[in-house]
Design an enzyme around this catalytic site. Structure first.
Site, short mmCIF file in Angstrom:
data_model
loop_
_atom_site.label_atom_id
_atom_site.label_comp_id
_atom_site.label_asym_id
_atom_site.label_seq_id
_atom_site.Cartn_x
_atom_site.Cartn_y
_atom_site.Cartn_z
N GLU A 29 0.89 -1.34 0.11
CA GLU A 29 0.01 -0.02 0.13
C GLU A 29 0.96 1.20 -0.12
OE1 GLU A 29 -2.84 -3.22 1.12
OE2 GLU A 29 -0.64 -2.63 1.80
N HIS A 47 -10.04 -6.05 10.62
CA HIS A 47 -10.54 -5.77 9.47
C HIS A 47 -11.69 -5.07 9.56
CE1 HIS A 47 -7.15 -8.64 8.78
NE2 HIS A 47 -7.53 -8.38 7.51
#
Length: 328
Positions: free
Chosen positions: A60, A129
């Protein structure tokens, strides 16, 4: 008007903007051959080719940085993170590069890019998450933060974000992707920084955004108006930075009561700041203290029944509204 899902609305926005401007490209993990982890980019690689729909490694920080660099040379990157839980790995790029380029270059450089993906609880995805992280990005000057609650707003605001000359963090709820709503056909775009009164009422103002509008507030309105005789007005800021405080204050001036509903943690949250602004600039408008509903101040449990207990619910909204209306 067409009845389509939140996912389809985002797909339309991406396709239309890529068709309109050949400098727009999409990059992220599995956005191409796999059509996106949540199928938002379905069909885009086939339509626009692998040079404009680019599958990235699981890095990322690197591919967000690539998007910033591309923006510096005139391109318009739409960077998808598989979930905003992973965007924290690129927070340095967003905070120290994207957000500050215009300021530190004295206006010589702009950074027209969008960082987008799902935010918040996804349904039994556990603590790492399932985090609603909008407050992390709202805190940073130089970024714009958008969080739509309906398919129509999702399409219109994603198109606006792609055209914006500055970096935009565009946060979607994973659990809204299948939600259907009416979307105007053809060109549909809204200005960033303008909220909307989603439901008109006279007794209490509910301020909410993102998934909480459909998950908790809409079902609560039905009960409050039918069973309690309480007329509810709902204001959706749609953009969290810049915030349309005027629309919120105008509503509170009419109802004299306010409830804030958000999915993120309560400490130093977006909702806490909104409430502080209302107290600072509209204290005399209020006939009762503001009630605020947030995610419980705990990591998200894995069990679905416990996840439901952690996130604001329609029951909680009903009780909060009754409290500010002194109807307990």
């Amino acid at each position: 008007m067409a009845l389509i899902t939140f996912r389809e609305a985002l797909n339309q926005a991406l396709a239309e903007e890529m068709e309109r401007d050949d400098q727009v490209f999409l990059m992220g993990e599995e956005v191409g051959l796999f059509n996106g982890a949540y199928k938002v980019s379905a069909g885009l690689m086939e339509r626009f080719g692998e040079h404009r729909v680019i599958d990235s490694p699981i890095t990322e920080n690197s591919f967000v940085g690539l998007g910033i660099g591309a923006a510096n040379v005139g391109m318009r990157a739409v960077i998808e993170v598989m979930t905003f839980n992973f965007a924290t790995l690129a927070l340095d790029q967003m905070m120290n590069n994207a957000a500050k380029l215009r300021y530190m270059s004295g206006g010589q450089f702009a950074c027209p890019m969008v960082l987008r993906g799902p935010n918040g609880a996804g349904g039994s995805l556990a603590a790492q998450h399932s985090q609603a992280l909008e407050q992390q990005f709202v805190h940073i000057p130089g970024l714009k933060v958008v969080m739509p609650s309906t398919p129509a707003d999702a399409k219109a605001l994603l198109k606006a974000a792609i055209r914006d000359p500055d970096p935009v963090v565009f946060m979607e709820s994973e659990k809204l992707y299948n939600y259907k709503g009416e979307v105007p056909e053809g060109e549909h775009i809204l200005p960033i920084g303008v909220g909307e009164v989603k439901h008109t009422g006279s007794d209490v103002t509910i301020v909410t955004y993102g998934r909480m509008y459909t998950h908790a507030v809409l079902p609560a309105i039905e009960r409050l108006e039918a069973e309690e005789g309480i007329s509810v007005e709902v204001v959706d800021p749609r953009t969290l930075r810049p915030l349309d405080l005027d629309t919120i204050l105008k509503s509170v001036a009419k109802t004299n009561r306010m409830v804030l509903v958000e999915e993120c943690w309560p400490q130093a949250s977006v909702g806490a700041w909104i409430c502080e602004q209302v107290y600072a600039k509209g204290f005399d408008l209020l006939d009762s203290p503001i009630e605020r509903l947030s995610h419980l101040d705990v990591p998200m449990p894995y069990a679905r029944n416990l996840e439901d207990e952690v996130i604001p619910s329609a029951d909680g909204v009903v009780e909060a509204v009754k409290k500010v209306c002194y109807k307990r």
